[in-house]
Design an enzyme around this catalytic site. Structure first.
Site, PDB file in Angstrom:
ATOM      1  N   CYS A   1      -2.443  -0.354   7.534  1.00 40.54           N
ATOM      2  CA  CYS A   1      -1.661   0.878   7.416  1.00 40.54           C
ATOM      3  C   CYS A   1      -1.767   1.723   8.681  1.00 40.54           C
ATOM      4  O   CYS A   1      -0.775   2.328   9.108  1.00 40.54           O
ATOM      5  CB  CYS A   1      -2.099   1.661   6.190  1.00 40.54           C
ATOM      6  SG  CYS A   1      -1.658   0.811   4.641  1.00 40.54           S
TER       7      CYS A   1
ATOM      8  N   CYS B   1      -6.241   1.909   5.755  1.00 40.44           N
ATOM      9  CA  CYS B   1      -6.858   0.653   6.178  1.00 40.44           C
ATOM     10  C   CYS B   1      -6.288   0.274   7.557  1.00 40.44           C
ATOM     11  O   CYS B   1      -5.340   0.890   8.041  1.00 40.44           O
ATOM     12  CB  CYS B   1      -6.560  -0.439   5.149  1.00 40.44           C
ATOM     13  SG  CYS B   1      -4.838  -1.008   5.149  1.00 40.44           S
TER      14      CYS B   1
ATOM     15  N   HIS C   1       0.858  -1.182   0.000  1.00 41.82           N
ATOM     16  CA  HIS C   1       0.000   0.000   0.000  1.00 41.82           C
ATOM     17  C   HIS C   1       0.891   1.228   0.000  1.00 41.82           C
ATOM     18  O   HIS C   1       2.028   1.202   0.499  1.00 41.82           O
ATOM     19  CB  HIS C   1      -0.888   0.017   1.239  1.00 41.82           C
ATOM     20  CG  HIS C   1      -1.954  -1.021   1.234  1.00 41.82           C
ATOM     21  ND1 HIS C   1      -3.066  -0.941   2.044  1.00 41.82           N
ATOM     22  CD2 HIS C   1      -2.094  -2.178   0.532  1.00 41.82           C
ATOM     23  CE1 HIS C   1      -3.849  -1.992   1.830  1.00 41.82           C
ATOM     24  NE2 HIS C   1      -3.275  -2.755   0.919  1.00 41.82           N
TER      25      HIS C   1
ATOM     26  N   GLU D   1       0.949   3.858   1.809  1.00 43.53           N
ATOM     27  CA  GLU D   1       1.420   4.271   3.131  1.00 43.53           C
ATOM     28  C   GLU D   1       2.604   3.420   3.593  1.00 43.53           C
ATOM     29  O   GLU D   1       3.597   3.936   4.102  1.00 43.53           O
ATOM     30  CB  GLU D   1       0.305   4.154   4.180  1.00 43.53           C
ATOM     31  CG  GLU D   1      -0.928   4.970   3.882  1.00 43.53           C
ATOM     32  CD  GLU D   1      -2.012   4.169   3.174  1.00 43.53           C
ATOM     33  OE1 GLU D   1      -1.733   3.535   2.124  1.00 43.53           O
ATOM     34  OE2 GLU D   1      -3.151   4.173   3.660  1.00 43.53           O
TER      35      GLU D   1
END
Length: 158
Positions: free
Chosen positions: A94, A91, A61, A63
């Site tokens: 993260c 999410c 992801h 992040e």
């Protein structure tokens, strides 16, 4: 007392960089999420867009990738005093990484009622077992972030 955010133009310029990363992810066929990490003095430490498909890695992801890059740049596993700008509410995975990295502030664009982990879903930072809670600033460039995500998912349905 509510946390004090930096001037709006500063937040907007960093979110513009995150949006550029999200657009690049869109162009690669990835879910269009972009993230940047900025040091306390405003220096851009890292920027990334989602790469889950390109890397065959469900943890890739934006992040997580930005956190990894910033930690490498600083030579540390903690990003104390640093801020994260991301185009979508993080999410749960993260959000936990943000806590573990000890990021000072978290700014995000679009909310994520389905898979978010900050204002939606498990609300990671509200748990007593959460190691660190950053100052939270939702809704930065929310319309632009949301439009990019809508266009991406509409394209998948066509």
């Amino acid at each position: 007392m509510a946390p004090t955010a930096p001037p709006r133009h500063t937040a907007s310029s960093h979110m513009d960089t995150a949006l550029a990363e999200a657009r690049a992810a869109f162009d690669r066929g990835e879910v269009p999420v972009g993230a940047v990490i900025v040091a306390a003095d405003g220096t851009l430490l890292a920027s990334a867009g989602n790469r889950t498909r390109a890397d065959s890695d469900p943890t890739a992801h934006a992040e997580i990738l930005a956190i990894r890059l910033a930690c490498h740049a600083l030579g540390t596993e903690r990003l104390v005093g640093c801020d994260l700008y991301v185009t979508l509410e993080p999410c749960p995975m993260c959000a936990a990484a943000i806590s573990f990295a000890r990021l000072r502030r978290l700014y995000w664009g679009a909310p994520d009622p389905k898979s978010g982990g900050v204002e939606h879903g498990p609300r990671v930072f509200t748990h007593s077992t959460c190691h660190h809670r950053p100052d939270l600033y939702p809704g930065i460039a929310e319309a632009e972030s949301g439009d990019l995500l809508r266009r991406f998912f509409e394209g998948l349905r066509d």
